[in-house]
Enzyme design. Structure first.
Site, mmCIF file in Angstrom:
data_model
loop_
_atom_site.group_PDB
_atom_site.id
_atom_site.type_symbol
_atom_site.label_atom_id
_atom_site.label_comp_id
_atom_site.label_asym_id
_atom_site.label_seq_id
_atom_site.Cartn_x
_atom_site.Cartn_y
_atom_site.Cartn_z
ATOM 1 N N CYS A 1 21.665 140.025 172.051
ATOM 2 C CA CYS A 1 20.190 139.881 171.784
ATOM 3 C C CYS A 1 19.292 138.852 172.368
ATOM 4 O O CYS A 1 18.248 138.727 172.460
ATOM 5 C CB CYS A 1 20.027 139.504 170.273
ATOM 6 N N LYS B 1 29.785 143.675 155.047
ATOM 7 C CA LYS B 1 29.895 144.956 155.678
ATOM 8 C C LYS B 1 29.937 144.759 157.130
ATOM 9 O O LYS B 1 28.847 144.483 157.728
ATOM 10 C CB LYS B 1 28.989 145.818 155.186
ATOM 11 N N GLU C 1 13.841 146.827 173.943
ATOM 12 C CA GLU C 1 15.462 146.511 174.045
ATOM 13 C C GLU C 1 16.250 147.502 174.624
ATOM 14 O O GLU C 1 16.225 148.466 174.013
ATOM 15 C CB GLU C 1 15.705 146.024 172.721
ATOM 16 N N THR D 1 16.464 148.591 161.373
ATOM 17 C CA THR D 1 17.134 148.414 160.415
ATOM 18 C C THR D 1 16.707 147.118 159.351
ATOM 19 O O THR D 1 16.454 147.299 158.299
ATOM 20 C CB THR D 1 18.610 148.036 160.827
ATOM 21 N N GLU E 1 18.320 138.707 161.361
ATOM 22 C CA GLU E 1 18.556 138.248 162.909
ATOM 23 C C GLU E 1 18.280 139.787 163.615
ATOM 24 O O GLU E 1 19.371 140.368 163.730
ATOM 25 C CB GLU E 1 19.703 137.623 163.100
#
Ligand code: NAD
Length: 481
Positions: free
Chosen positions: A288, A180, A385, A236, A254
């Site tokens: 990231c 997805k 972040e 998430t 991750e």
């Protein structure tokens, strides 16, 4: 279907080797964030589509799991070649869908091919403990079994690369996959699906499109999904972990990062600035591992801030369609630019914006390359972040404080240490809690070495033998002899 699109195209998704619309017939508009224009419509799938894709993957698993590593490897090598052959087309499409410079997007494709080739080999050389008689009269052997159907959920920042990183180890380990992509960036994953559908048996790789709520949630909860592999936001990841816990599904997560760049007074400051000018703003800082949190020695701080601000002010940013010399494109969406703007504005009271700091008033999701000097360690811009083109610079007093500040965030994905003293580099590399530590460099990854986080940056590793092991489960078989 996959030619570089000049007009809005309606695309289908891949289930069981067939190109199909969503069961509901609904579609989702996909934008070019560099100008806000709709470039494609893709299926807006829901639980019914998820069920069809998972059932197809579960059926395909019955056969795929019995193929030999060599069989799978030959197909994976074909996939790598076919993707590489269409590299320019894929890169241009990615640039239009993600707002990234065309050259950078094209350069990502050989990296994907290399990763697939690595796993094509890695799947043939997996290791386990020696077989032996650990109890008299019994021989024990270790098997690494595939898990079954893997739900691979990818983010928008490197759509084709993250899709590749997920399917290589999962398929080579003998699993089947429902991929997805992010609803914002599904286009190159559909091209990947198209290429794969001509190589792999039906159902081995399925690609379905839609949002986290309508596709992600039912996919994670589906009883026939044995493992969820997510690259995405830490929140998430936490949500998925809670859903997966109900059925004790395996997880590979991750997640976010907040990479420190520790610059000692004896470092080659010009080399650090050269690195940051490129990699802190690579992909508009939506990375990231981006070197985004500089912690400098007390002597170099003032010059470092001035030189970094001067270097960053020269970055040429804009719509990638404006020319090949654009170094930084747009962010992924207006909502992301809003988020970055909010964080930079809230940082103003306790720090100094020495480069950029503004959201330009033009169509598209832009934010200026920005440097913020002197924020407090506990401030939001240091702790959270940003996922945008923003670098903070702090002044530490000694090595202990540099280590403490580097570790004092909830993330632990990547970090770098810059110094001419090898002993200090090794001491600090050991003391900081990050999955990757570079010394006198920051950013480069290789397929042979693991990439994955400590702390809230996630569980498990991408790339390397560790990744393929993550997509298997160990079985002990004991024979009475
Ligand atoms: P995101 O979490 O918003 O989305 C990632 C994927 O998860 C998308 O496909 C999305 O549709 C899906 N999703 C969202 N909600 C879901 C749900 N409830 N159930 C199932 N799936 C759901 O992340 P993003 O904004 O696309 O990506 C940016 C984030 O990804 C950043 O935090 C970044 O640090 C992280 N990231 C991490 C790595 C790494 O290797 N650690 C690499 C790239 C990006």
């Amino acid at each position: 279907m996959t030619e570089v699109m000049d007009k809005v195209q309606t695309m289908q998704q891949l289930i069981n080797g067939q190109w199909v619309d969503s069961a509901s017939g609904r579609t989702l508009a996909v934008e070019n964030p560099a100008n806000g224009q709709v470039i494609a419509n893709v299926p807006a799938s829901d639980g019914e589509d998820v069920d069809r894709a998972v059932q197809a993957a579960a059926t395909a698993f019955q056969t795929w799991q019995h193929t030999t590593p060599q069989d799978r490897s030959l197909l994976m090598l074909k996939l790598a070649d076919a993707i590489e052959a269409r590299g320019e087309e894929i890169g241009r499409l990615e640039s239009r869908n993600a707002g990234k410079p065309v050259g950078a997007a094209i350069d990502e494709v050989p990296v994907v091919a290399d990763n697939l080739r690595f796993f094509a080999g890695a799947g043939r050389v997996m290791e386990g403990k020696a077989a032996n008689e650990y109890m008299a009269g019994h021989t024990s052997i270790i098997r690494r079994e595939p898990i079954g159907v893997v739900a691979s959920i990818a983010p928008w920042n490197y759509p084709i690369m993250m899709a590749g990183w997920k399917i290589g180890p999962a398929l080579m380990a003998g699993n089947t996959v429902v991929l997805k992509p992010s609803a914002r960036t599904p286009l190159t994953a559909l091209v990947l699906g198209e290429i794969a559908s001509e190589i792999f048996p039906p159902g081995v790789l399925n690609v379905i499109t839609g949002s986290g709520a309508t596709v992600g949630d039912p996919l994670v909860a589906h009883p026939k999904v044995g493992m969820i592999s997510l690259t995405g936001d830490t929140d998430t990841g936490k949500h998925i972990a809670k859903v997966a816990a109900d059925r004790m599904k395996r997880l590979h997560l991750e997640l976010g990062g907040k990479a420190p760049v520790i610059v000692f007074d004896d470092a080659d400051a010009a080399a650090v600035i050269e690195n940051l000018k490129v990699f802190s703003y690579w992909n508009a800082g939506q990375d990231c591992t981006a070197p985004c949190r500089v912690i400098t020695g007390p002597k170099v701080y003032d010059n470092f801030v001035a030189d970094l601000a001067a270097a960053v002010s020269t970055i040429k940013w804009g719509d990638p369609a404006e020319g090949d010399d654009i170094e930084m494109g747009s962010l992924i969406a207006g909502a992301q630019a809003d988020k970055v703007e909010g964080m930079v504005d809230r940082a103003r009271s306790g720090a100094e914006i020495v480069a950029g700091g503004h959201r330009p008033s033009r169509p598209g999701a832009y934010f200026e390359p920005t440097v913020i000097a002197g924020p407090d360690q506990r401030s939001e811009v240091v702790q959270d972040e940003v996922f945008g083109p923003v670098v903070t610079v702090q002044r530490f007093t000694d090595e202990d404080q540099a280590i403490a500040w580097a570790n004092d965030v909830r993330f632990g994905l990547a970090a770098s240490v810059w110094t001419g003293d090898i002993g200090k580099a090794m001491r600090v590399a050991k003391a900081i809690q990050f999955g990757t530590v570079w010394v006198n460099d920051h950013f480069t990854l290789v397929s042979e070495m693991p990439h994955g986080g400590f702390k809230e940056s996630g569980w498990g590793k991408d790339q390397s033998m560790y990744a393929i092991e993550d997509y298997t489960v160990v079985k002990h078989v004991m024979l009475k002899i």
